[in-house]
Design a protein around this motif. Structure first.
Motif, short mmCIF file in Angstrom:
data_model
loop_
_atom_site.label_atom_id
_atom_site.label_comp_id
_atom_site.label_asym_id
_atom_site.label_seq_id
_atom_site.Cartn_x
_atom_site.Cartn_y
_atom_site.Cartn_z
N SER A 207 0.92 -1.20 -0.04
CA SER A 207 0.01 -0.01 0.07
C SER A 207 0.92 1.37 0.11
O SER A 207 0.65 2.24 -0.76
CB SER A 207 -1.08 0.14 1.06
OG SER A 207 -1.56 -1.35 1.39
N VAL B 88 -2.88 -3.95 -8.91
CA VAL B 88 -3.61 -2.40 -8.99
C VAL B 88 -3.44 -1.95 -10.54
O VAL B 88 -2.45 -2.06 -10.93
CB VAL B 88 -2.60 -1.57 -7.88
CG1 VAL B 88 -3.49 -0.10 -8.24
CG2 VAL B 88 -2.68 -1.98 -6.62
N ILE C 229 -8.37 -1.65 -7.51
CA ILE C 229 -7.58 -2.36 -6.67
C ILE C 229 -8.13 -3.92 -6.50
O ILE C 229 -9.42 -3.73 -6.20
CB ILE C 229 -7.37 -1.84 -5.31
CG1 ILE C 229 -6.52 -0.49 -5.37
CG2 ILE C 229 -6.40 -2.66 -4.50
CD1 ILE C 229 -6.66 0.53 -3.96
N ALA D 220 -7.23 5.79 -1.52
CA ALA D 220 -6.75 4.52 -2.21
C ALA D 220 -5.97 3.68 -1.26
O ALA D 220 -5.98 2.72 -1.14
CB ALA D 220 -6.20 4.67 -3.44
N THR E 46 -14.06 3.81 -0.87
CA THR E 46 -14.09 3.55 -2.23
C THR E 46 -15.42 4.10 -2.76
O THR E 46 -16.30 4.08 -1.93
CB THR E 46 -13.76 2.01 -2.59
OG1 THR E 46 -14.78 1.27 -1.97
CG2 THR E 46 -12.37 1.81 -1.99
N ILE F 162 -11.89 3.31 -7.04
CA ILE F 162 -11.71 4.63 -6.68
C ILE F 162 -11.80 5.66 -7.89
O ILE F 162 -10.82 5.60 -8.74
CB ILE F 162 -10.41 5.31 -5.82
CG1 ILE F 162 -10.60 4.05 -4.41
CG2 ILE F 162 -10.59 6.43 -5.43
CD1 ILE F 162 -9.52 2.94 -4.58
N CYS G 59 -11.42 9.15 -9.76
CA CYS G 59 -10.59 10.23 -9.67
C CYS G 59 -11.18 11.41 -9.92
O CYS G 59 -12.05 11.60 -10.84
CB CYS G 59 -9.10 10.17 -10.24
SG CYS G 59 -8.39 8.67 -9.97
N ILE H 82 -8.84 4.34 -10.08
CA ILE H 82 -7.97 3.24 -9.61
C ILE H 82 -8.77 2.18 -9.31
O ILE H 82 -9.47 2.09 -8.44
CB ILE H 82 -6.89 3.85 -8.46
CG1 ILE H 82 -6.54 5.19 -8.97
CG2 ILE H 82 -6.03 2.92 -7.80
CD1 ILE H 82 -6.14 6.25 -7.68
#
Lengths: 114, 140
Positions: free
Chosen positions: B23, B65, B74, B43, B119, B138, B140, B72
């Motif tokens: 992370s 990722v 994950i 994130a 999220t 997530i 942006c 994003i």
């Protein structure tokens, strides 16, 4: 409040981040439960904790917390100091228990914004 | 960025010290790419909670990722014991964490709900005895 004022109020020893004493902190939270820090802390600031393990530094990293104060005389490990150094954080320790340390900072005006 | 940036990490299930390293690396990459700090924070926290979960409950796993300029994604996959009741696991305060995890400051039963909070989309697919996959997006 500047980090050096926190240091003075808590009579703290700096383990790493001596160069960052003029950095401003706007709020603080006290918790031994990293789960709660991850769930409830909204603002970047300062973390007071009696928990000593590398996940404290990791949690702070994710939360954009730059200053950690260990209470009740807890001493961070060399591993934790190294992790914090790499991330440009301040680690300090104080003999004060959590309640007193939080009270000193609160009374001096370090109050979370509503 | 024109193409999706893909990162993959093996999460070591026996290493409480390194838990969170992946992370941290994602956070660093997103910072270097110039993402909004609020997006990076969301994130990083969501992935960190997931990474901790994989170490605590599932003996590690794999984190993939996918970074695009608008989102994003994950994906955390493990071959752990699986979650018998996902709905129950999503309830704040419910935890099956070990004493070791609690000693590290986790196990408040906030991980999965917190991941959902940070999220925009989260899907949990789990089968008892097979493993769990958590996908988080997530925007942006």
């Amino acid at each position: 409040m500047k980090v050096k004022e926190v240091k003075a109020l808590l009579d703290a020893v700096v383990e790493t981040g001596e160069a960052l004493m003029d950095m401003e902190v706007k709020t603080a939270c006290g918790s031994d439960m990293m789960s709660d820090v991850l769930a409830f802390v909204k603002e970047e600031g300062l973390l007071l904790t009696g928990l000593v393990n590398p996940q404290v530094v990791r949690t702070a990293e994710m939360m954009d917390i730059k200053v950690i104060v260990f209470v009740r005389g807890k001493v961070p490990s060399a591993e934790m100091i190294e992790l914090a150094e790499e991330r440009g954080m301040v680690l300090m320790r104080t003999q004060m228990p959590m309640y007193v340390a939080c009270g000193e900072l609160y009374a001096a005006g370090l109050v979370p914004r509503k | 960025m024109a193409e999706t940036i893909k990162l993959q990490f093996n999460i070591d299930g026996n290493n409480f010290v390194d838990a969170g390293a992946a992370s941290g690396k994602v956070k660093k990459t997103l910072t270097q790419l110039g993402f909004d700090p609020a997006v990076i924070r969301r994130a990083a926290i969501a992935m960190y909670e997931g990474e901790i979960n994989m170490v605590i409950h599932a003996d590690g796993g794999v984190a993939d990722v996918y970074i695009d300029s608008d989102k994003i994604r994950i994906v955390l996959s493990d071959k752990g014991p699986g979650i018998a009741d996902v709905e129950l696991a999503m309830k704040e305060g419910y935890s099956t964490a070990s004493q070791e995890a609690r000693d590290l400051g986790f196990g408040a039963g906030m991980g999965l709900p917190n991941m959902k909070n940070y999220t925009d989309e989260m899907t949990v697919n789990s089968k008892v005895g097979v493993g769990t996959t958590v996908e988080m997006i997530i925007n942006c």
